[in-house]
Design a protein around this motif. Structure first.
Motif, mmCIF file in Angstrom:
data_model
loop_
_atom_site.group_PDB
_atom_site.id
_atom_site.type_symbol
_atom_site.label_atom_id
_atom_site.label_comp_id
_atom_site.label_asym_id
_atom_site.label_seq_id
_atom_site.Cartn_x
_atom_site.Cartn_y
_atom_site.Cartn_z
ATOM 1 N N SER A 29 -15.357 4.458 29.464
ATOM 2 C CA SER A 29 -15.690 2.937 29.747
ATOM 3 C C SER A 29 -16.691 2.701 30.923
ATOM 4 C CB SER A 29 -14.324 2.596 30.369
ATOM 5 O OG SER A 29 -14.478 0.931 30.985
ATOM 6 N N VAL A 30 -16.843 3.535 31.863
ATOM 7 C CA VAL A 30 -17.887 3.611 32.886
ATOM 8 C C VAL A 30 -19.238 3.954 32.321
ATOM 9 C CG1 VAL A 30 -18.715 4.376 35.102
ATOM 10 C CG2 VAL A 30 -16.283 3.716 34.798
ATOM 11 N N TYR A 31 -19.174 5.111 31.658
ATOM 12 C CA TYR A 31 -20.712 5.618 31.695
ATOM 13 C C TYR A 31 -21.112 5.325 29.982
ATOM 14 C CZ TYR A 31 -20.073 8.089 36.024
ATOM 15 O OH TYR A 31 -20.169 8.174 37.165
ATOM 16 N N ASP A 32 -20.365 4.978 29.065
ATOM 17 C CA ASP A 32 -20.825 4.974 27.624
ATOM 18 C C ASP A 32 -21.903 3.824 27.602
ATOM 19 O OD1 ASP A 32 -19.265 6.868 26.679
ATOM 20 O OD2 ASP A 32 -18.179 5.877 25.358
ATOM 21 N N PRO A 33 -21.792 2.727 28.357
ATOM 22 C CA PRO A 33 -22.845 1.656 28.172
ATOM 23 C C PRO A 33 -24.285 2.075 28.790
ATOM 24 C CG PRO A 33 -20.913 0.610 28.953
ATOM 25 C CD PRO A 33 -20.619 2.212 29.386
ATOM 26 N N ILE A 34 -24.255 2.846 29.734
ATOM 27 C CA ILE A 34 -25.538 3.527 30.236
ATOM 28 C C ILE A 34 -26.110 4.531 29.180
ATOM 29 C CG2 ILE A 34 -26.545 5.161 32.219
ATOM 30 C CD1 ILE A 34 -24.216 3.979 33.792
ATOM 31 N N THR A 35 -25.294 5.508 28.729
ATOM 32 C CA THR A 35 -25.824 6.335 27.675
ATOM 33 C C THR A 35 -26.225 5.583 26.200
ATOM 34 O OG1 THR A 35 -24.196 8.188 28.559
ATOM 35 C CG2 THR A 35 -24.834 8.201 26.174
ATOM 36 N N GLN A 36 -25.415 4.807 25.988
ATOM 37 C CA GLN A 36 -26.053 3.849 24.703
ATOM 38 C C GLN A 36 -27.248 3.260 25.072
ATOM 39 O OE1 GLN A 36 -22.712 1.298 23.791
ATOM 40 N NE2 GLN A 36 -21.297 3.091 23.518
ATOM 41 N N HIS A 37 -27.662 2.537 26.197
ATOM 42 C CA HIS A 37 -28.679 2.259 26.404
ATOM 43 C C HIS A 37 -29.810 3.010 26.592
ATOM 44 C CE1 HIS A 37 -31.703 -0.659 28.560
ATOM 45 N NE2 HIS A 37 -32.036 0.403 29.144
#
Length: 261
Positions: A29-37
């Motif tokens: 939840s915390v890190y996936d948005p960063i990884t996806q970006h």
């Protein structure tokens, strides 16, 4: 803190399956948005052949597959990996001779693996060797850029104790990340780049819950280091539950490079 070889999270952390599922859920939840970006800024996954090393819950592998990629998800623990028609699960060790697919991937991604692998230079060399010409390697690792300056002494002491235990038990080297992205240069990659994400936590949010579940199974060993007391650790855990307490969590460094043609 997904895993990549036998010196890994699952050997030193004794969480139940339900707790580990929760820890991974909070982490993603915390890190996936960063990884996806990061990945999305480099390559369109659709139609690509991708490898996720240390796939953990499979959230990144599943996202890549949802984007139209053919994905191989490699992990020693496949309990939490999802089923998907474009996702192939390989249960194994990234350093094992049993897994050596050759230069077939357009994207190789790993998150929170290399600092926990004492043979990290060997693993990095293997990751590069699995890239097709023009393929991208994206590695994301923990960097503790914040705990030493926390205004809360008990947090400073607890984090120091946690890293000490992980280093002595499994060879984790929290200082290695600070060298990024230079190791990618050293392995001959081009189009190098890096991004640092430092996020806060406050009691009961996903970051705080993930940190609590990561520390919990190490509590006894952390106190045994002499760097943190039981009372201080209790204060840390109380802070993780208190929505009025804010502090910075550790950083994640995303680094990437491309294999030449």
């Amino acid at each position: 803190m997904d895993h990549g070889d036998h010196h890994t999270y699952d050997q030193i952390f004794s969480l139940s399956a339900e707790e580990e599922r929760d820890r991974l859920r909070h982490l993603t939840s915390v890190y996936d948005p960063i990884t996806q970006h990061v990945i999305g800024s480099l390559v369109s996954p659709a139609g690509r052949n991708c490898l996720e090393v240390g796939a953990g819950s499979g959230s990144v592998a599943g996202w890549l597959a949802d984007q139209g990629a053919q994905v191989t998800a490699l992990d020693r623990d496949d309990r939490f990996l999802p089923a998907h028609p474009r996702l192939t699960t390989v249960t194994g060790d990234a350093l094992s001779e049993d897994f050596d697919p050759g230069p077939v991937f357009d994207l190789v991604h790993t998150r929170f693996v290399l600092i926990h692998v004492p043979r990290r230079d060997e693993l990095l060399e293997r990751l590069v060797s699995w890239l097709r010409p023009g393929g991208w390697l994206v590695i994301e690792e923990t960097a503790d850029t914040t705990s030493g300056t926390s205004p809360r002494p008990h947090h400073r002491n607890a984090m120091a104790a946690m890293w000490r235990v992980m280093h002595e038990t499994s060879g984790t080297d929290i200082t290695w990340t600070r060298h990024l992205p230079t190791p990618l240069v050293d392995h001959g990659l081009t189009d190098i780049g890096a991004h640092v994400s430092t996020l806060p936590f406050h009691g009961q949010d996903d970051m705080a819950r993930m940190l609590h579940l990561s520390m919990k199974p190490l509590s006894r060993k952390m106190v045994d280091t002499g760097l943190v007391t039981e009372a201080e650790l209790a204060d840390v855990y109380a802070d993780f539950r208190n929505p009025c307490v804010w502090d910075l969590a550790f950083s994640m460094v995303s680094a990437w490079g491309r294999r030449g043609s």
